[in-house]
Design a protein around this motif. Structure first.
Motif, PDB file in Angstrom:
ATOM      1  N   ARG A 245       0.834  -1.195   0.000  1.00  0.00           N
ATOM      2  CA  ARG A 245       0.000   0.000   0.000  1.00  0.00           C
ATOM      3  C   ARG A 245       0.869   1.246   0.000  1.00  0.00           C
ATOM      4  O   ARG A 245       2.090   1.175   0.209  1.00  0.00           O
ATOM      5  CB  ARG A 245      -0.904   0.027   1.231  1.00  0.00           C
ATOM      6  N   VAL A 246       0.217   2.382  -0.231  1.00  0.00           N
ATOM      7  CA  VAL A 246       0.863   3.684  -0.082  1.00  0.00           C
ATOM      8  C   VAL A 246       0.679   4.105   1.374  1.00  0.00           C
ATOM      9  O   VAL A 246      -0.453   4.300   1.813  1.00  0.00           O
ATOM     10  CB  VAL A 246       0.234   4.731  -1.017  1.00  0.00           C
ATOM     11  N   PRO A 247       1.738   4.230   2.147  1.00  0.00           N
ATOM     12  CA  PRO A 247       1.563   4.583   3.561  1.00  0.00           C
ATOM     13  C   PRO A 247       0.995   5.984   3.716  1.00  0.00           C
ATOM     14  O   PRO A 247       1.225   6.866   2.883  1.00  0.00           O
ATOM     15  CB  PRO A 247       2.981   4.485   4.128  1.00  0.00           C
ATOM     16  N   GLU A 248       0.275   6.197   4.796  1.00  0.00           N
ATOM     17  CA  GLU A 248      -0.460   7.450   4.968  1.00  0.00           C
ATOM     18  C   GLU A 248       0.451   8.668   4.994  1.00  0.00           C
ATOM     19  O   GLU A 248       0.085   9.737   4.527  1.00  0.00           O
ATOM     20  CB  GLU A 248      -1.290   7.388   6.255  1.00  0.00           C
ATOM     21  N   GLY A 249       1.650   8.536   5.525  1.00  0.00           N
ATOM     22  CA  GLY A 249       2.539   9.688   5.624  1.00  0.00           C
ATOM     23  C   GLY A 249       3.375   9.962   4.389  1.00  0.00           C
ATOM     24  O   GLY A 249       4.221  10.862   4.389  1.00  0.00           O
ATOM     25  N   TRP A 250       3.123   9.207   3.311  1.00  0.00           N
ATOM     26  CA  TRP A 250       4.013   9.263   2.157  1.00  0.00           C
ATOM     27  C   TRP A 250       4.074  10.638   1.505  1.00  0.00           C
ATOM     28  O   TRP A 250       5.147  11.079   1.075  1.00  0.00           O
ATOM     29  CB  TRP A 250       3.592   8.216   1.128  1.00  0.00           C
ATOM     30  N   ALA A 251       2.969  11.350   1.406  1.00  0.00           N
ATOM     31  CA  ALA A 251       2.958  12.656   0.734  1.00  0.00           C
ATOM     32  C   ALA A 251       3.928  13.627   1.395  1.00  0.00           C
ATOM     33  O   ALA A 251       4.688  14.333   0.718  1.00  0.00           O
ATOM     34  CB  ALA A 251       1.545  13.229   0.713  1.00  0.00           C
TER      35      ALA A 251
END
Length: 286
Positions: free
Chosen positions: A266-272
Motif C-alpha cells: 500500500r501507499v503509507p499514509e505519511g508518504w505525501a
C-alpha cells in the motif's frame, strides 16, 4: 489547502463551488470538464488535482502512476496522498494506462515484450498538455508510481533520467533480469512495506514463472552504482515510528532515499509529506 476544479469555472462561471460540493464533497477532482472528465490527449488521458495556492506561479507537480488494473481517476481517491500533496502546493497528475490485451486489465508497458504505447512519449505529452492548460512547472515534476506504476517509473528513470526532476517508487523496482546499467544519475526515493506479500522485498515469480519481480536491494545496488556512490554504506540512517530510513547522498542530482515501513502492499499514509520533504531537501517528516 482548498482544491479547485480546473476548467469548471471557465465553463460554468459561478456554479463551480456548488457543483464541487455536490459531486465530490470536500475533496474535489480537477479535470477538463464540468464533471471532472479526464483530460484527453493523443494516446490516452489523465486526471489532475490542483492546489489553490492563491498566486499565479507555475505549480510543481507529482505525476502518479497507478498499479495493475487501476486508473488515474481511481488513484486520486487516495485522499491522504492527494490532500497531503495539495497542502504542500503540488498538483497531482494521474495518467491512465492502456489494457495490455483487448478488454484486459490496464497496466504500463514497462518491458519491450509488453508492446503497446510508448509510455515515455505519452508522459511527455501529458506534461506538455498540463503545462499549457494548468500552468504546471515542467522542471519541477516528480514521476512516482505504485506497484506496476513503480516498475514503470524504475525503467523510465533508468532509460531517460533527465525526463523528470526526480523519481519516487512505492512497492516496485525492476524485474529479473534487471538492467545491467542505467543511463545516468537520478534523484530517487523508494518506499516499501516490509510485510508486502504482493511485491516482496526479495521479489517473486509471476505467470507460472514466466516473469520474476526483482530483489529491491539488488535494484538499489544498481542505483548506487549508477549514481557513482563511492560506498554501499548509507550516508544517513535511522528509525522511528515504525519506519526504517536510509539515504545515500552521492552528489548533486544523485541521491537515493529509502523508507521501509511496517505494513503491506500500500501507499503509507505519511508518504505525501515524506515525498515533499525529500524533494525539497528537508529532513523527512516523522
Amino acid at each position: 489547502m482548498k482544491q479547485v476544479i480546473a476548467g469548471m469555472g471557465r465553463l460554468w462561471p459561478g456554479v463551480s463551488v456548488a457543483l464541487s460540493g455536490l459531486l465530490f464533497g470536500s475533496a474535489v477532482q480537477a479535470g477538463c470538464g464540468p464533471l471532472a472528465d479526464a483530460c484527453q490527449i493523443d494516446g490516452g488521458d489523465y486526471h489532475i488535482v490542483l492546489p489553490d495556492t492563491g498566486d499565479e506561479k507555475a505549480l510543481p507537480a507529482v505525476m502518479f502512476l497507478h498499479g495493475y488494473g487501476g486508473s488515474g481517476e481511481a488513484a486520486l481517491r487516495n485522499r491522504a496522498m492527494v490532500d497531503g500533496l495539495n497542502d504542500r502546493g503540488y498538483a497531482v497528475i494521474a495518467p491512465t494506462a492502456l489494457p495490455r490485451n483487448p478488454g484486459g486489465p490496464r497496466s504500463w508497458a514497462f518491458l519491450p515484450d509488453f508492446g503497446g504505447r510508448d509510455e515515455s512519449a505519452f508522459f511527455e505529452a501529458v506534461l506538455a498538455d498540463a503545462e499549457h492548460r494548468f500552468n504546471i512547472d515542467r522542471k519541477s515534476v516528480v514521476l512516482s508510481g505504485f506497484s506496476a506504476g513503480a516498475f514503470m517509473v524504475s525503467y523510465l528513470a533508468c532509460a531517460t533520467p533527465d525526463q523528470f526532476a526526480a523519481y519516487a517508487t512505492i512497492a516496485g523496482s525492476f524485474w529479473r533480469p534487471q538492467p545491467e546499467s542505467c543511463t545516468g544519475p537520478v534523484r530517487l526515493m523508494h518506499t516499501h512495506g516490509w510485510r508486502d506479500e504482493v511485491v516482496p522485498l526479495e521479489g517473486r515469480y509471476l505467470g507460472n514463472r514466466r516473469f520474476q519481480q526483482g530483489d529491491i536491494f539488488a535494484g538499489l545496488e544498481l542505483w548506487r552504482d549508477t549514481n557513482g556512490c563511492t560506498t554501499h554504506a548509507p550516508s544517513h540512517s535511522g528509525s522511528e515510528g515504525g519506519t526504517l530510513r536510509r539515504r545515500w547522498a552521492c552528489g548533486t542530482g544523485a541521491d537515493i532515499d529509502v523508507v521501509l515501513f511496517d505494513g503491506g502492499h500500500r501507499v503509507p499514509e505519511g508518504w505525501a509529506a515524506w515525498l515533499a520533504d525529500w524533494f525539497e531537501d528537508r529532513p523527512l517528516s516523522q
